[in-house]
Design a protein around this motif. Sequence first.
Motif, PDB file in Angstrom:
ATOM      1  N   ALA A 441       0.823  -1.205   0.000  1.00 14.43           N
ATOM      2  CA  ALA A 441       0.000   0.000   0.000  1.00 14.43           C
ATOM      3  C   ALA A 441       0.862   1.261   0.000  1.00 14.43           C
ATOM      4  CB  ALA A 441      -0.940   0.002   1.209  1.00 14.43           C
ATOM      5  N   TYR A 445       0.284   3.653  -3.407  1.00 19.21           N
ATOM      6  CA  TYR A 445      -0.307   4.984  -3.284  1.00 19.21           C
ATOM      7  C   TYR A 445       0.646   5.884  -2.519  1.00 19.21           C
ATOM      8  CZ  TYR A 445      -4.447   2.197  -4.265  1.00 19.21           C
ATOM      9  OH  TYR A 445      -5.335   1.332  -4.823  1.00 19.21           O
ATOM     10  N   GLY A 449      -2.531   9.726  -1.928  1.00 14.74           N
ATOM     11  CA  GLY A 449      -3.476   8.681  -2.322  1.00 14.74           C
ATOM     12  C   GLY A 449      -3.773   8.648  -3.801  1.00 14.74           C
ATOM     13  N   LYS A 488      -5.151  -7.745   1.369  1.00 18.25           N
ATOM     14  CA  LYS A 488      -5.247  -6.364   0.891  1.00 18.25           C
ATOM     15  C   LYS A 488      -3.830  -5.806   0.790  1.00 18.25           C
ATOM     16  CE  LYS A 488      -6.014  -4.638   5.611  1.00 18.25           C
ATOM     17  NZ  LYS A 488      -6.920  -3.889   6.506  1.00 18.25           N
ATOM     18  N   GLU A 554      -6.494  -3.738  -8.293  1.00 22.30           N
ATOM     19  CA  GLU A 554      -5.932  -2.554  -7.629  1.00 22.30           C
ATOM     20  C   GLU A 554      -4.479  -2.337  -8.048  1.00 22.30           C
ATOM     21  OE1 GLU A 554      -6.087  -0.780  -3.069  1.00 22.30           O
ATOM     22  OE2 GLU A 554      -6.774  -2.812  -3.508  1.00 22.30           O
ATOM     23  N   GLN A 559      -5.918   1.925  -8.472  1.00 21.18           N
ATOM     24  CA  GLN A 559      -7.146   2.572  -8.021  1.00 21.18           C
ATOM     25  C   GLN A 559      -7.654   1.853  -6.768  1.00 21.18           C
ATOM     26  OE1 GLN A 559      -8.518   5.231  -9.282  1.00 21.18           O
ATOM     27  NE2 GLN A 559      -7.658   5.445 -11.342  1.00 21.18           N
ATOM     28  N   ARG A 560      -8.340   2.618  -5.901  1.00 21.48           N
ATOM     29  CA  ARG A 560      -8.931   2.020  -4.697  1.00 21.48           C
ATOM     30  C   ARG A 560     -10.103   1.113  -5.070  1.00 21.48           C
ATOM     31  NH1 ARG A 560      -5.612   3.458  -0.247  1.00 21.48           N
ATOM     32  NH2 ARG A 560      -4.856   5.588  -0.573  1.00 21.48           N
ATOM     33  N   ARG A 684     -13.350   0.874   1.441  1.00 16.21           N
ATOM     34  CA  ARG A 684     -12.265   0.438   2.318  1.00 16.21           C
ATOM     35  C   ARG A 684     -12.091   1.434   3.439  1.00 16.21           C
ATOM     36  NH1 ARG A 684      -6.243  -1.050   0.444  1.00 16.21           N
ATOM     37  NH2 ARG A 684      -6.114   1.095  -0.172  1.00 16.21           N
TER      38      ARG A 684
END
Length: 684
Positions: A441, A445, A449, A488, A554, A559-560, A684
């Motif tokens: 993550a 991002y 973000g 995730k 993702e 992208q979220r 999320r």
Amino acid sequence: MHQMKTKHRSFLSFLCFIIVSLVFALSDCAVSSGDHFVYHGFAGVNLTLDGNALVTPDGLLELTNDTVNLGHAFYPTPLSFNTQQRPNGTVRSFSVSFVFAILSVHADISADGMAFFVAPTKNLSNTWAQYIGLLNSGNDGNTSNHMFAVELDTTQNDEFKDIDNNHVGINIDSLTSLRAHHTGYYGGDDSGSFSNLTLISGKAMQVWADYHGETTQIEVRLAPAGAAKPARPLLSAVCNLSAVLVSDKSYIGFSATTGAISTRHCVLGWSFAMDGPAPAIDLSKLPELPRLGPKPRSKVLEITLPIATGLFVLAVGLVVVLLAYRRLRYKEVKEDWEVDFGPHRFSFKDLFHATGGFRKKNLLGVGGFGQVYKGVLPESRAEVAVKRVSHESRQGMKEFIAEVVSIGRLRHRNIVPLLGYCRREGELLLVYDYMSNGSLAQHLYSEGGQQPALGSWAQRFRIVKGVAAGLLYLHEKWEKVVVHRDIKPSNVLLDSEMNGRIGDFGLSRLYDHGTDPQTTHMVGTMGYLAPELVRSGKASPSTDVFAFGVLLLEITCAQRPVLRQQQQQHTLMDWVLEHWQNGLLAETVDPSLRKDYNLDEACLALKLGLLCSHPFVSARPTMRQVMQYLEGDAAIPELTPTHFSFTMQALTRQDEGFESPSSMLDPPLLTTSMGTFSSLSGGR
């Protein structure tokens, strides 16, 4: 004149005495000639060293020391094992013997092991720790390696089909042993009884390895240092090394690596011979091993102790106060049933000091279930990640700790090892290996973000395949089925080589193969929850596949899972599906890649992501099928956008226990988009 001649003769006699003494002194250390040699210690010996390998002033060869490292030591001159003059091109007979010791900071655990090897080159820079510094994932098992090795392995790795964490193996071009046996030796004659040995005992042992060129027989023996060479070999295999040692010149040496557990791999003496037995090693001439544990108490302390007794009595009051304070500060929750899990339990004191008192500067991240801190364990100096999870209820804690310990035995290169746990008052602390590059993550991002920080497409695709391999291991290849339940980006961690590893098993559940999971409490992260999990609360490998599908989209699109456009909320799956329906699937790929990517792989990733995150369980592939698609071993089914459209009636029928027939996927039933159902997962 006579006096001068006498003095001259005396000087020459003294000089000869010095020269002879030096020759005998050197002969005690090493004898080397042509294709045979013997070293009693390594002081003054010409070896080629790399990594953290060194020779101590006492003459001890340390391949690794008390830090996380890798080391090699080579005999500097190449040897000719395979010559054209040999009949039928056979490899010459050779014999090697060496005395070694493995010293670990822990009495019952070590990493990773050491090996004697024959290789065509001294350049082993592109090797990995888990491959004992000999190979890497790209060349393991390749016949072009032309490598022979005798491994002394102290870690059980399912990837290499290791029999246990204390074995000797014969290896040809791979870390998967041709033959392996639990460490020990056969005493007496050929019918002697077997005696166990422990590689990490810290005691010196001797290895003999012989190859007979005429019979192509390989024999390996091992015994405690000082014992006679056993008559019966510990390991024996028939393997013609003519196809392995094909180079005119090959190098011999030692390699060792150590992971999170600090370990010293030492060689005390070494002998080698071509076309004959290796010269005997005189154990009386070998250097001493470093002392394990604290030094013996000083005699001065024993004398002065009675004098200090009076001062001690005066200080008792202060000591009592300090001990009471420390007891409260480091107080833990311990119950009788936790004795069974002792080796997997860390003391709160060690974790407190490792993280600097859980200071803010050591905080790696904050999630819905706790905070994660970076730490360095006081004794081993190993870097770890410590997660603090709050728990107020004691109900089910014993079962949860049992599962934590069981999951701690997972061993795979795409799984972050769970080292153990600690309980203190209202919190549970889970201890993992530290991953230096953080989570996916953080790279996918930026802090804003929006802009992804990952590099090339090849790097992303390698991470995808790594996560898929880890999930396949959890679902099918381990002794139990492990359902992660929280796949995730923030739970995909990146090691120093940017390989994707699955971490954070705090929500995982496991059960036996062939049985159904019993969990009925829904947990996980919104945006990655499969529809059937929301409805029934029952997690399964298929719910992990759903979350993997969202993760795949993702990574490809950056992208979220939930998109907000013009005050409207859409799922990432709807957005990709809409572009596919309009013939614009390639436009969903992360624009920061600037079209510098493999279009076929990107389209495969997008379609596979949609297939994995399909609302119908029966439509999703297994992780074994996913790996086949990603590796190109099988072609993904022919799909069109209409395959992902269906009616509410069809979904209702599946909820009632019906399998989804192919008619549900026919184009005439196109009335409701995939977003109707995937929206059950939320944001999320």
